[in-house]
Design a protein around this motif. Structure first.
Motif, PDB file in Angstrom:
ATOM      1  N   TYR A   1     -20.973 102.932  11.500  1.00 31.75           N
ATOM      2  CA  TYR A   1     -22.191 102.151  11.239  1.00 31.75           C
ATOM      3  C   TYR A   1     -22.781 102.669   9.933  1.00 31.75           C
ATOM      4  O   TYR A   1     -23.158 103.845   9.861  1.00 31.75           O
TER       5      TYR A   1
ATOM      6  N   LEU B   1     -25.596 102.348   7.507  1.00 31.95           N
ATOM      7  CA  LEU B   1     -26.938 101.879   7.137  1.00 31.95           C
ATOM      8  C   LEU B   1     -27.543 102.815   6.079  1.00 31.95           C
ATOM      9  O   LEU B   1     -28.042 102.370   5.056  1.00 31.95           O
ATOM     10  N   SER B   2     -27.482 104.126   6.334  1.00 34.86           N
ATOM     11  CA  SER B   2     -28.158 105.087   5.461  1.00 34.86           C
ATOM     12  C   SER B   2     -27.576 105.103   4.053  1.00 34.86           C
ATOM     13  O   SER B   2     -26.377 104.908   3.856  1.00 34.86           O
TER      14      SER B   2
ATOM     15  N   PHE C   1     -23.975 109.904   4.780  1.00 34.65           N
ATOM     16  CA  PHE C   1     -24.117 110.476   6.126  1.00 34.65           C
ATOM     17  C   PHE C   1     -23.519 109.553   7.189  1.00 34.65           C
ATOM     18  O   PHE C   1     -24.122 109.343   8.256  1.00 34.65           O
TER      19      PHE C   1
ATOM     20  N   THR D   1     -21.395 108.778  10.114  1.00 33.38           N
ATOM     21  CA  THR D   1     -20.642 109.401  11.210  1.00 33.38           C
ATOM     22  C   THR D   1     -19.368 108.603  11.450  1.00 33.38           C
ATOM     23  O   THR D   1     -19.407 107.362  11.467  1.00 33.38           O
TER      24      THR D   1
ATOM     25  N   HIS E   1     -36.795  93.561   3.698  1.00 34.15           N
ATOM     26  CA  HIS E   1     -35.969  93.623   4.910  1.00 34.15           C
ATOM     27  C   HIS E   1     -35.387  92.257   5.300  1.00 34.15           C
ATOM     28  O   HIS E   1     -34.333  92.173   5.908  1.00 34.15           O
ATOM     29  N   LYS E   2     -36.056  91.187   4.900  1.00 35.85           N
ATOM     30  CA  LYS E   2     -35.537  89.848   5.242  1.00 35.85           C
ATOM     31  C   LYS E   2     -34.363  89.449   4.339  1.00 35.85           C
ATOM     32  O   LYS E   2     -33.728  88.419   4.552  1.00 35.85           O
TER      33      LYS E   2
ATOM     34  N   PHE F   1     -31.332  93.355   8.945  1.00 31.67           N
ATOM     35  CA  PHE F   1     -32.277  94.417   9.340  1.00 31.67           C
ATOM     36  C   PHE F   1     -32.583  94.327  10.835  1.00 31.67           C
ATOM     37  O   PHE F   1     -32.648  95.339  11.527  1.00 31.67           O
TER      38      PHE F   1
ATOM     39  N   MET G   1     -31.854  97.257  13.532  1.00 28.51           N
ATOM     40  CA  MET G   1     -32.904  97.823  14.401  1.00 28.51           C
ATOM     41  C   MET G   1     -32.568  97.611  15.875  1.00 28.51           C
ATOM     42  O   MET G   1     -32.723  98.514  16.698  1.00 28.51           O
TER      43      MET G   1
ATOM     44  N   ARG H   1     -30.068 104.847  20.268  1.00 26.75           N
ATOM     45  CA  ARG H   1     -30.946 105.998  20.537  1.00 26.75           C
ATOM     46  C   ARG H   1     -30.802 106.503  21.976  1.00 26.75           C
ATOM     47  O   ARG H   1     -30.998 107.683  22.235  1.00 26.75           O
TER      48      ARG H   1
ATOM     49  N   GLU I   1     -30.057 108.734  13.731  1.00 27.21           N
ATOM     50  CA  GLU I   1     -30.543 107.533  14.446  1.00 27.21           C
ATOM     51  C   GLU I   1     -32.071 107.534  14.548  1.00 27.21           C
ATOM     52  O   GLU I   1     -32.654 107.075  15.528  1.00 27.21           O
TER      53      GLU I   1
ATOM     54  N   ILE J   1     -39.875 109.383  13.081  1.00 20.13           N
ATOM     55  CA  ILE J   1     -39.667 107.920  13.187  1.00 20.13           C
ATOM     56  C   ILE J   1     -39.777 107.465  14.654  1.00 20.13           C
ATOM     57  O   ILE J   1     -40.338 106.409  14.950  1.00 20.13           O
TER      58      ILE J   1
ATOM     59  N   ARG K   1     -46.390 102.555  17.511  1.00 24.73           N
ATOM     60  CA  ARG K   1     -46.555 101.128  17.171  1.00 24.73           C
ATOM     61  C   ARG K   1     -46.478 100.269  18.434  1.00 24.73           C
ATOM     62  O   ARG K   1     -47.263  99.339  18.607  1.00 24.73           O
TER      63      ARG K   1
HETATM   64  N1  CAA Z   1     -35.309  95.043  16.990  1.00 27.38           N
HETATM   65  C1  CAA Z   1     -35.294  93.909  16.275  1.00 27.38           C
HETATM   66  N2  CAA Z   1     -36.074  93.713  15.183  1.00 27.38           N
HETATM   67  C2  CAA Z   1     -36.891  94.712  14.817  1.00 27.38           C
HETATM   68  C3  CAA Z   1     -36.961  95.928  15.526  1.00 27.38           C
HETATM   69  C4  CAA Z   1     -36.136  96.074  16.665  1.00 27.38           C
HETATM   70  N3  CAA Z   1     -36.144  97.191  17.354  1.00 27.38           N
HETATM   71  N4  CAA Z   1     -37.847  96.754  14.923  1.00 27.38           N
HETATM   72  C5  CAA Z   1     -38.339  96.067  13.887  1.00 27.38           C
HETATM   73  N5  CAA Z   1     -37.762  94.836  13.823  1.00 27.38           N
HETATM   74  C6  CAA Z   1     -38.068  93.772  12.875  1.00 27.38           C
HETATM   75  C7  CAA Z   1     -39.538  93.467  12.887  1.00 27.38           C
HETATM   76  O1  CAA Z   1     -39.880  92.522  13.870  1.00 27.38           O
HETATM   77  C8  CAA Z   1     -39.769  92.929  11.490  1.00 27.38           C
HETATM   78  O2  CAA Z   1     -39.342  91.603  11.434  1.00 27.38           O
HETATM   79  P1  CAA Z   1     -40.305  90.409  10.890  1.00 27.38           P
HETATM   80  O3  CAA Z   1     -40.729  90.798   9.504  1.00 27.38           O
HETATM   81  O4  CAA Z   1     -39.427  89.215  10.951  1.00 27.38           O
HETATM   82  O5  CAA Z   1     -41.465  90.382  11.829  1.00 27.38           O
HETATM   83  C9  CAA Z   1     -38.788  93.724  10.658  1.00 27.38           C
HETATM   84  O6  CAA Z   1     -37.791  94.231  11.545  1.00 27.38           O
HETATM   85  C10 CAA Z   1     -39.425  94.863   9.903  1.00 27.38           C
HETATM   86  O7  CAA Z   1     -40.035  95.718  10.843  1.00 27.38           O
HETATM   87  P2  CAA Z   1     -41.020  96.888  10.410  1.00 27.38           P
HETATM   88  O8  CAA Z   1     -42.151  96.301   9.614  1.00 27.38           O
HETATM   89  O9  CAA Z   1     -41.348  97.658  11.627  1.00 27.38           O
HETATM   90  O10 CAA Z   1     -40.084  97.728   9.409  1.00 27.38           O
HETATM   91  P3  CAA Z   1     -40.364  99.077   8.621  1.00 27.38           P
HETATM   92  O11 CAA Z   1     -39.818  98.949   7.275  1.00 27.38           O
HETATM   93  O12 CAA Z   1     -41.794  99.491   8.791  1.00 27.38           O
HETATM   94  O13 CAA Z   1     -39.373 100.115   9.355  1.00 27.38           O
HETATM   95  C11 CAA Z   1     -38.701 101.685  10.996  1.00 27.38           C
HETATM   96  C12 CAA Z   1     -39.399 100.373  10.679  1.00 27.38           C
HETATM   97  C13 CAA Z   1     -38.862 101.818  12.506  1.00 27.38           C
HETATM   98  C14 CAA Z   1     -39.323 102.863  10.299  1.00 27.38           C
HETATM   99  C15 CAA Z   1     -37.199 101.582  10.623  1.00 27.38           C
HETATM  100  O14 CAA Z   1     -37.027 101.560   9.230  1.00 27.38           O
HETATM  101  C16 CAA Z   1     -36.375 102.696  11.216  1.00 27.38           C
HETATM  102  O15 CAA Z   1     -35.989 102.639  12.383  1.00 27.38           O
HETATM  103  N6  CAA Z   1     -36.047 103.738  10.395  1.00 27.38           N
HETATM  104  C17 CAA Z   1     -35.136 104.772  10.813  1.00 27.38           C
HETATM  105  C18 CAA Z   1     -33.739 104.373  10.466  1.00 27.38           C
HETATM  106  C19 CAA Z   1     -32.722 105.099  11.250  1.00 27.38           C
HETATM  107  O16 CAA Z   1     -32.852 105.322  12.451  1.00 27.38           O
HETATM  108  N7  CAA Z   1     -31.615 105.448  10.592  1.00 27.38           N
HETATM  109  C20 CAA Z   1     -30.551 106.075  11.255  1.00 27.38           C
HETATM  110  C21 CAA Z   1     -29.287 105.791  10.517  1.00 27.38           C
HETATM  111  S1  CAA Z   1     -27.929 105.492  11.531  1.00 27.38           S
HETATM  112  C22 CAA Z   1     -27.357 106.979  12.056  1.00 27.38           C
HETATM  113  O17 CAA Z   1     -28.008 107.962  11.985  1.00 27.38           O
HETATM  114  C23 CAA Z   1     -26.042 106.879  12.670  1.00 27.38           C
HETATM  115  C24 CAA Z   1     -25.321 108.127  12.893  1.00 27.38           C
HETATM  116  O18 CAA Z   1     -24.912 108.788  11.978  1.00 27.38           O
HETATM  117  C25 CAA Z   1     -25.037 108.560  14.257  1.00 27.38           C
END
Ligand code: CAA
Length: 383
Positions: free
Chosen positions: A123, A125-126, A156, A158, A178-179, A232, A236, A243, A363, A368, A375
């Motif tokens: 996956y 994303l980062s 990063f 995995t 994000h859109k 996006f 999410m 998680r 993750e 976060i 929220r």
């Molecule tokens: N499901 C679906 N849609 C979601 C959602 C969810 N859980 N959370 C948010 N959204 C949607 C929102 O509804 C919004 O959509 P609209 O504009 O259409 O209403 C849009 O996404 C933007 O939402 P936010 O305004 O909340 O977005 P934000 O920019 O403020 O970011 C955040 C939110 C929670 C901080 C997010 O950026 C986040 O989770 N950051 C952490 C990223 C992360 O976990 N990275 C890990 C990398 S992967 C990894 O680590 C894998 C590995 O190696 C094992």
């Protein structure tokens, strides 16, 4: 409310425990020390149906529920946190979004062999400048004819060096933030795809982590996952489920540290008896056991809600936050109980301590998770 496991759930737990204790635990320290990817375990894990647990059988998976998944994953994590995250990423972060958002062509080509455990997913994303702020993607995807041209660097990742394909997120329209993000299934054989720097890490050393370089990588149009601009939301939604997997990995690490410390406390003697007779040690053990049970209950609630099709955004983040901080705290105390022996590599608690740290970071960091939880709470209050 029934807290007991069904016979089927107990069977899955026992199957995973037996495999983990017989085959995974005995080599975990060696793989960690050599930073060797646990490839040797993958064929057996595939045979046991552990690589696509929640994917229906028609798409190569075991067709089980989320509770079965966390029961099995905890057992693998007790034995080896690196093997657990390899499994978790293939199940939660790679297979789930294809199952939830992919079409039949994508499921046949990019889900079936991965859920069967014949191939491995990741996956992506980062990015160097997009970690917690995941919407700040710099990788771009531009449609040219029947292909999207992807340009950028992911970091990063995995399973990165070992993955056959991965879900890559990229900007199809920078103006829309994000859109404007879209998701793609990117095969490692595509022109312009390469594995970059391989990271050396503090913990989960047997798990592989690398950069992924997309140098005008040519991705066929049919590999777009979902709609243009839906990336996006897919990312999410996928992390909500992922998680729960990391919470489970964390609770497995905590359990391993706790069991090692409890056993050691009955064997190590000081001041004329085993150290388990001292109240200081007893209180540590009581708090460790209580926190592990509390964490597991959060995980099982989140898994139950996922199985009911409910929104797990808040409860998944709660489980991840609590279990990762529990893993860090429990493994710290496990070293304390071992004294000097906890600090040397001869005893496994040193590895558990190093492995625990990442669960507070990947993750979504603990900060976060708190943001996601708060929220959701405020939304519940204000409606
Ligand atoms: N499901 C679906 N849609 C979601 C959602 C969810 N859980 N959370 C948010 N959204 C949607 C929102 O509804 C919004 O959509 P609209 O504009 O259409 O209403 C849009 O996404 C933007 O939402 P936010 O305004 O909340 O977005 P934000 O920019 O403020 O970011 C955040 C939110 C929670 C901080 C997010 O950026 C986040 O989770 N950051 C952490 C990223 C992360 O976990 N990275 C890990 C990398 S992967 C990894 O680590 C894998 C590995 O190696 C094992």
């Amino acid at each position: 409310m029934d807290f007991s496991l069904s016979d089927e759930h107990k069977m899955i737990q026992e199957m995973a425990r037996s495999f983990a204790q017989k085959e995974v635990a005995p080599v975990a320290a060696e793989l960690d020390q050599k930073s060797e990817f646990p490839a040797r375990h993958l064929p057996k894990m595939a045979e046991l149906g552990l690589m696509g647990m929640m994917v229906p059988p028609e798409w190569g998976g075991s067709g089980l529920d989320a509770l079965s998944y966390v029961l099995a994953l905890e057992e693998i994590a007790v034995a080896c946190a690196s093997t657990a995250v390899t499994m978790s990423v293939n199940n939660s972060l790679y297979s789930s979004p294809i199952l939830n958002f992919g079409n039949d062509f994508q499921k046949e080509k990019y889900l079936k062999p991965f859920a069967e455990g014949k191939q491995l997913g990741a996956y992506a994303l980062s990015e160097p400048g997009a970690g917690s702020d995941a919407a700040s993607q710099k990788t771009t995807a531009t449609l040219k004819g029947d292909k999207f041209i992807l340009k950028g660097t992911k970091n990063f990742i995995t399973n990165g060096p070992n993955a056959d394909a991965m879900i890559v997120y990229a900007m199809t329209d920078k103006e829309k933030r994000h859109k404007g993000i879209s998701a793609f299934v990117v095969d490692k054989t595509l022109p312009g795809f390469s594995v970059g720097k391989i990271e050396k890490k503090l913990g989960i050393c047997a798990s592989s982590t690398s950069e992924i370089v997309l140098d005008n990588c040519e991705v066929p149009k049919e590999n777009l996952l979902g709609e243009v601009g839906q990336g996006f939301s897919i990312a999410m939604n996928t992390l909500d489920g992922g998680r729960i997997g990391i919470a489970t990995q964390a609770i497995g690490i905590a359990r391993a540290a706790f069991e090692a410390a409890a056993k050691y406390s009955t064997e190590r003697e000081a001041f004329g008896g085993p150290i388990s007779q001292f109240q200081a040690i007893q209180h540590f053990l009581a708090d460790m056991g209580t926190n592990i049970d509390a964490g597991r209950l959060l995980i099982h609630r989140a898994a139950y809600m996922k199985d009911q099709g409910q929104n797990i955004n808040k409860v998944g983040a709660m489980a991840k936050l609590f279990c990762s901080e529990t893993a860090m705290w429990v493994s710290t105390k496990a070293i304390q109980i071992h004294g000097g022996y906890g600090y040397i590599k001869e005893y496994p608690v040193e590895r558990y301590f190093r492995d625990a740290k990442i669960t507070e970071i990947y993750e979504g960091t603990s900060e976060i998770q708190r943001l996601v939880i708060s929220r959701a709470i405020l939304k519940e209050i204000t409606g």
